[in-house]
Design a protein around this motif. Sequence first.
Motif, PDB file in Angstrom:
ATOM      1  N   GLU A 131       0.994  -1.164   0.025  1.00  0.00           N
ATOM      2  CA  GLU A 131       0.188   0.050  -0.022  1.00  0.00           C
ATOM      3  C   GLU A 131       0.901   1.423   0.007  1.00  0.00           C
ATOM      4  OE1 GLU A 131      -3.424   0.117  -0.089  1.00  0.00           O
ATOM      5  OE2 GLU A 131      -3.888  -2.089   0.126  1.00  0.00           O
ATOM      6  N   PRO A 132       0.483   2.334  -0.367  1.00  0.00           N
ATOM      7  CA  PRO A 132       1.256   3.564  -0.572  1.00  0.00           C
ATOM      8  C   PRO A 132       1.892   4.265   0.879  1.00  0.00           C
ATOM      9  CG  PRO A 132      -0.651   3.755  -2.132  1.00  0.00           C
ATOM     10  CD  PRO A 132      -0.705   2.435  -1.211  1.00  0.00           C
ATOM     11  N   ASN A 133       0.899   3.835   2.015  1.00  0.00           N
ATOM     12  CA  ASN A 133       1.461   4.098   3.092  1.00  0.00           C
ATOM     13  C   ASN A 133       2.293   3.218   4.275  1.00  0.00           C
ATOM     14  OD1 ASN A 133      -0.854   2.819   3.654  1.00  0.00           O
ATOM     15  ND2 ASN A 133      -1.930   4.111   4.700  1.00  0.00           N
ATOM     16  N   ASP A 134       2.617   2.119   3.371  1.00  0.00           N
ATOM     17  CA  ASP A 134       3.382   1.082   4.023  1.00  0.00           C
ATOM     18  C   ASP A 134       4.646   1.374   4.399  1.00  0.00           C
ATOM     19  OD1 ASP A 134       4.252  -1.327   5.181  1.00  0.00           O
ATOM     20  OD2 ASP A 134       3.965  -2.392   3.564  1.00  0.00           O
ATOM     21  N   PHE A 135       5.138   2.380   4.996  1.00  0.00           N
ATOM     22  CA  PHE A 135       6.509   2.603   5.323  1.00  0.00           C
ATOM     23  C   PHE A 135       7.491   1.551   5.969  1.00  0.00           C
ATOM     24  CE2 PHE A 135       4.057   6.727   5.487  1.00  0.00           C
ATOM     25  CZ  PHE A 135       4.758   7.156   4.105  1.00  0.00           C
ATOM     26  N   GLU A 136       6.585   0.486   6.704  1.00  0.00           N
ATOM     27  CA  GLU A 136       7.245  -0.547   7.446  1.00  0.00           C
ATOM     28  C   GLU A 136       8.321  -1.362   6.467  1.00  0.00           C
ATOM     29  OE1 GLU A 136       8.405  -3.062  10.344  1.00  0.00           O
ATOM     30  OE2 GLU A 136       7.429  -1.205  10.538  1.00  0.00           O
TER      31      GLU A 136
ATOM     32  N   PRO B 125      -0.720  -1.005 -10.180  1.00  0.00           N
ATOM     33  CA  PRO B 125      -0.489  -1.774 -11.399  1.00  0.00           C
ATOM     34  C   PRO B 125      -0.295  -0.709 -12.426  1.00  0.00           C
ATOM     35  CG  PRO B 125      -2.539  -2.686 -10.416  1.00  0.00           C
ATOM     36  CD  PRO B 125      -2.092  -1.653  -9.648  1.00  0.00           C
ATOM     37  N   TYR B 126       0.259  -1.253 -13.682  1.00  0.00           N
ATOM     38  CA  TYR B 126       0.785  -0.152 -14.799  1.00  0.00           C
ATOM     39  C   TYR B 126      -0.495   0.711 -15.042  1.00  0.00           C
ATOM     40  CZ  TYR B 126       2.975   1.136 -19.105  1.00  0.00           C
ATOM     41  OH  TYR B 126       3.614   1.740 -19.851  1.00  0.00           O
ATOM     42  N   MET B 127      -0.253   2.018 -15.296  1.00  0.00           N
ATOM     43  CA  MET B 127      -1.342   2.842 -15.294  1.00  0.00           C
ATOM     44  C   MET B 127      -2.475   3.054 -14.618  1.00  0.00           C
ATOM     45  SD  MET B 127       0.181   4.067 -18.305  1.00  0.00           S
ATOM     46  CE  MET B 127      -1.129   5.391 -18.980  1.00  0.00           C
ATOM     47  N   ILE B 128      -2.537   2.304 -13.531  1.00  0.00           N
ATOM     48  CA  ILE B 128      -3.723   2.351 -12.496  1.00  0.00           C
ATOM     49  C   ILE B 128      -3.057   3.118 -11.274  1.00  0.00           C
ATOM     50  CG2 ILE B 128      -5.029   1.353 -11.014  1.00  0.00           C
ATOM     51  CD1 ILE B 128      -5.567  -0.989 -13.164  1.00  0.00           C
ATOM     52  N   ASN B 129      -1.954   2.575 -10.856  1.00  0.00           N
ATOM     53  CA  ASN B 129      -0.903   3.186  -9.782  1.00  0.00           C
ATOM     54  C   ASN B 129      -1.651   3.091  -8.328  1.00  0.00           C
ATOM     55  OD1 ASN B 129       0.734   3.844 -12.037  1.00  0.00           O
ATOM     56  ND2 ASN B 129      -0.150   6.056 -12.323  1.00  0.00           N
ATOM     57  N   SER B 130      -2.308   2.249  -7.823  1.00  0.00           N
ATOM     58  CA  SER B 130      -2.919   2.231  -6.690  1.00  0.00           C
ATOM     59  C   SER B 130      -2.093   1.793  -5.794  1.00  0.00           C
ATOM     60  CB  SER B 130      -4.179   1.334  -6.989  1.00  0.00           C
ATOM     61  OG  SER B 130      -3.925   0.156  -7.161  1.00  0.00           O
ATOM     62  N   HIS B 131      -1.010   1.005  -6.042  1.00  0.00           N
ATOM     63  CA  HIS B 131      -0.083   0.378  -5.371  1.00  0.00           C
ATOM     64  C   HIS B 131       1.327   0.646  -5.492  1.00  0.00           C
ATOM     65  CE1 HIS B 131      -3.938  -1.693  -4.081  1.00  0.00           C
ATOM     66  NE2 HIS B 131      -3.355  -2.207  -3.166  1.00  0.00           N
ATOM     67  N   ARG B 132       2.254   0.061  -4.756  1.00  0.00           N
ATOM     68  CA  ARG B 132       3.586   0.679  -4.828  1.00  0.00           C
ATOM     69  C   ARG B 132       4.287  -0.719  -5.184  1.00  0.00           C
ATOM     70  NH1 ARG B 132       1.326   4.386  -5.784  1.00  0.00           N
ATOM     71  NH2 ARG B 132       1.431   6.317  -4.668  1.00  0.00           N
ATOM     72  N   LEU B 133       4.997  -0.931  -6.345  1.00  0.00           N
ATOM     73  CA  LEU B 133       5.992  -2.026  -6.387  1.00  0.00           C
ATOM     74  C   LEU B 133       7.396  -1.862  -5.686  1.00  0.00           C
ATOM     75  CD1 LEU B 133       6.676  -4.666  -7.929  1.00  0.00           C
ATOM     76  CD2 LEU B 133       7.299  -3.492  -9.891  1.00  0.00           C
ATOM     77  N   LEU B 134       7.790  -2.702  -4.977  1.00  0.00           N
ATOM     78  CA  LEU B 134       9.385  -2.577  -4.494  1.00  0.00           C
ATOM     79  C   LEU B 134      10.238  -3.517  -4.942  1.00  0.00           C
ATOM     80  CD1 LEU B 134       8.411  -1.844  -0.678  1.00  0.00           C
ATOM     81  CD2 LEU B 134       8.687  -0.155  -2.270  1.00  0.00           C
TER      82      LEU B 134
END
Length: 285
Positions: free
Chosen positions: A194-199, A217-226
């Motif tokens: 999630e975007p606010n998962d700084f852990e 996901p690509y062009m949706i951008n709801s989450h973050r890929l690490l």
Amino acid sequence: MVTINRRNIKAVLNIFIFLLGLTLVAYPFVARYIHNQAARTQVEEFRDQSIKISQTELDRRIELAHAYNSTILPSMNGVVDPFTKKQKEGIKEYARMLEINEQIGFIDIPKIDLSLPIHAGATEEVLQKAAAHLQGTSLPVGGKGTNSVITAHRGLPSAKLFSDLNKMEVGDLFFLHNLRDDLAYQVIEIKVIEPNDFESLKIEEAEDRVTLLTCTPYMINSHRLLVIGKRIPYPKESVQETITRRQPSPWKLWLTIALSLFIFLSIIVLFIKRKKANRSFSRVK
């Protein structure tokens, strides 16, 4: 005198629509090629300028960067109060001690054929053209107890950036280069958060890490890929072989332009032949 009729107008309109569509298709290829060439030029300039700096000055700057890193809490909840003069100076400088022409280094990812300059601070202006160091995380100078977060956009029509980061796999290598050092990292984990998962960005006390971050996901951008990498010894010979094999080739750009011109000329020729045939038919009648 040329007579303008509905048939001529329709033919011209069809050609215009076709060329507009062709331009929209070709634009990402041309724009990304131009951006890639500009990025490679910036990377080369950074390397050339850093060579001109004295070893004493390089050591001083890297020491300041390490001092800055020592002020960052492992939990990533902010920065502790500085205890020494060196730490105060490091915080005041933030990333300026590493900068040359607004760059603090560059990243090289052979798996996805990517070489990008890194700028300090993930502002939208920076993210439109380069990779960015996420302020509040460790500066990319290595060292135990560090986790430097490098971020970039995906899906921009004008620049590739981290668009192919999802192709990375555990075990792949990527490389960071600062003013003085060449650092190698091996991917140990890939995760979506999630975007606010700084852990997930926290520092592991005994480890030297770099985390690559982008939207998904690509062009949706709801989450973050690490894509999380752990420091390994720098494999100089294999890296040089990889760089030699990856010398930029413009064949894709030229192929796109050639195909576009061929289709364009074919349409023009067909239009002219059709117009002549219509005239001949009119005379026969």
